[in-house]
Enzyme design. Structure first.
Site, PDB file in Angstrom:
ATOM      1  N   GLU A   1      10.185  -3.932   6.638  1.00  0.00           N
ATOM      2  CA  GLU A   1      11.441  -3.227   5.598  1.00  0.00           C
ATOM      3  C   GLU A   1      11.895  -2.018   6.825  1.00  0.00           C
ATOM      4  O   GLU A   1      11.120  -1.220   7.670  1.00  0.00           O
ATOM      5  CB  GLU A   1      10.374  -2.133   4.710  1.00  0.00           C
ATOM      6  CG  GLU A   1      11.574  -1.336   4.181  1.00  0.00           C
ATOM      7  CD  GLU A   1      10.741  -0.966   3.116  1.00  0.00           C
ATOM      8  OE1 GLU A   1      11.636  -1.139   1.990  1.00  0.00           O
ATOM      9  OE2 GLU A   1       9.840  -0.980   3.009  1.00  0.00           O
TER      10      GLU A   1
ATOM     11  N   GLY B   1       0.639  -0.914   0.304  1.00  0.00           N
ATOM     12  CA  GLY B   1      -0.036   0.324   0.079  1.00  0.00           C
ATOM     13  C   GLY B   1       0.618   1.017   0.048  1.00  0.00           C
ATOM     14  O   GLY B   1       2.572   0.929   0.066  1.00  0.00           O
TER      15      GLY B   1
ATOM     16  N   ALA C   1      -0.548   3.411   5.169  1.00  0.00           N
ATOM     17  CA  ALA C   1      -2.019   2.810   4.676  1.00  0.00           C
ATOM     18  C   ALA C   1      -1.723   1.807   5.620  1.00  0.00           C
ATOM     19  O   ALA C   1      -3.198   1.215   5.663  1.00  0.00           O
ATOM     20  CB  ALA C   1      -1.162   2.320   3.606  1.00  0.00           C
TER      21      ALA C   1
ATOM     22  N   GLU D   1       8.888  12.978   7.591  1.00  0.00           N
ATOM     23  CA  GLU D   1       8.123  12.716   6.663  1.00  0.00           C
ATOM     24  C   GLU D   1       6.361  14.094   5.965  1.00  0.00           C
ATOM     25  O   GLU D   1       5.395  13.865   5.769  1.00  0.00           O
ATOM     26  CB  GLU D   1       7.267  11.635   7.200  1.00  0.00           C
ATOM     27  CG  GLU D   1       7.622   9.814   6.804  1.00  0.00           C
ATOM     28  CD  GLU D   1       7.349   8.392   7.373  1.00  0.00           C
ATOM     29  OE1 GLU D   1       7.265   7.703   6.611  1.00  0.00           O
ATOM     30  OE2 GLU D   1       6.005   8.509   7.781  1.00  0.00           O
TER      31      GLU D   1
ATOM     32  N   ASP E   1       6.108  -6.444   5.082  1.00  0.00           N
ATOM     33  CA  ASP E   1       5.443  -5.850   5.271  1.00  0.00           C
ATOM     34  C   ASP E   1       6.034  -4.826   3.960  1.00  0.00           C
ATOM     35  O   ASP E   1       5.506  -3.603   3.622  1.00  0.00           O
ATOM     36  CB  ASP E   1       5.223  -4.803   6.126  1.00  0.00           C
ATOM     37  CG  ASP E   1       6.716  -4.358   6.354  1.00  0.00           C
ATOM     38  OD1 ASP E   1       7.343  -4.709   5.765  1.00  0.00           O
ATOM     39  OD2 ASP E   1       6.373  -2.758   7.336  1.00  0.00           O
TER      40      ASP E   1
ATOM     41  N   THR F   1       2.425  -1.716   8.143  1.00  0.00           N
ATOM     42  CA  THR F   1       3.518  -2.697   9.761  1.00  0.00           C
ATOM     43  C   THR F   1       2.789  -2.892  10.209  1.00  0.00           C
ATOM     44  O   THR F   1       2.784  -3.848  11.044  1.00  0.00           O
ATOM     45  CB  THR F   1       4.585  -1.465   9.518  1.00  0.00           C
ATOM     46  OG1 THR F   1       5.402  -1.531   8.732  1.00  0.00           O
ATOM     47  CG2 THR F   1       5.303  -2.041  10.722  1.00  0.00           C
TER      48      THR F   1
ATOM     49  N   TYR G   1      13.563  13.915   1.445  1.00  0.00           N
ATOM     50  CA  TYR G   1      12.057  14.365   1.545  1.00  0.00           C
ATOM     51  C   TYR G   1      13.138  15.590   1.226  1.00  0.00           C
ATOM     52  O   TYR G   1      12.296  17.118   1.431  1.00  0.00           O
ATOM     53  CB  TYR G   1      12.025  14.397   3.451  1.00  0.00           C
ATOM     54  CG  TYR G   1      11.121  12.766   2.866  1.00  0.00           C
ATOM     55  CD1 TYR G   1       9.897  12.636   1.803  1.00  0.00           C
ATOM     56  CD2 TYR G   1      11.122  12.183   3.468  1.00  0.00           C
ATOM     57  CE1 TYR G   1       9.052  11.669   1.699  1.00  0.00           C
ATOM     58  CE2 TYR G   1      10.538  10.726   3.556  1.00  0.00           C
ATOM     59  CZ  TYR G   1       9.267  10.505   2.403  1.00  0.00           C
ATOM     60  OH  TYR G   1       8.816   8.790   2.234  1.00  0.00           O
TER      61      TYR G   1
END
Length: 211
Positions: A34, A10, A14, A146, A85, A17, A46
């Site tokens: 991951e 996803g 989403a 993020e 995941d 995990t 980023y």
């Protein structure tokens, strides 16, 4: 459990995990997560996507390959079920979004060589959520690098994933994760587990998680 290897995929935020961890506990399964936090290029990407996209994607691909190669090498020593995941192909999908055309062509050549050596899942659980839900989840987990991910970037990833998964030659549980809650209630987790009890042909199979 009819499967030996289940993968969850996803978009960013989403709930991959979270669901993978919950399912692994429920089934006493081996969990493969991951290791995104180990990628030293992620915060830099980023801040400056053009400069750091290529090393970012190479690092991710190398780490995913290492994890899944170890999985393949130890396949006779597993617990009965392994849950991951991420799908290795996400390396190529994200690269398509982040890299220039020339970089992507080189990356694709490396990817195609590596992918042939890896074990593939028997079923894919794809978590699909609208961008607003993804952003809500991203904010909740409070990873500083993020917090400025633009909606446009998430939308491009969404639009890259969907055509790809539709043509995969394996059963795909396409989960509407708009209202997903795998932490505070068992109800949504039980819906996923009930779906995994069924037998499906290759293709998309919708799964709804009601509020």
């Amino acid at each position: 459990m009819q499967y030996d290897f289940i993968t969850i995929e996803g978009n960013i935020g989403a709930g991959k995990t979270t669901l993978a961890t919950a399912l692994s506990k429920a089934y006493n399964a081996r969990l493969v997560l991951e290791a995104f936090a180990d990628n030293p290029f992620l915060p830099k990407f980023y801040e400056n996507p053009q400069q750091f996209a290529f090393p970012l994607e190479l690092f991710f691909m190398a780490e995913r390959y290492k994890q899944l190669q170890e999985l393949l090498a130890q396949k006779n020593m597993f617990q009965q079920l392994t849950i991951s995941d991420y799908l290795f192909t996400k390396s190529l999908l994200f690269a398509r979004v982040t890299l220039s055309d020339d970089e992507y062509k080189l990356y694709q050549r490396l990817f195609e060589i590596i992918q042939q050596q890896l074990i593939q899942p028997q079923v894919l659980i794809y978590l699909h959520a609208p961008i607003r839900k993804l952003q809500e989840n991203i904010k909740k987990r409070q990873r500083s690098y993020e917090q400025k991910i633009p909606d446009e970037y998430l939308q491009r990833i969404q639009e890259t994933y969907l055509p790809y998964i539709k043509q995969l030659p394996l059963p795909i549980l396409f989960v509407d994760a708009t209202h997903a809650d795998f932490i505070t209630t068992d109800r949504h987790l039980n819906i996923i587990m009930n779906a995994l009890d069924q037998t499906y042909p290759p293709g998309l199979h919708p799964v709804s998680l009601e509020p």
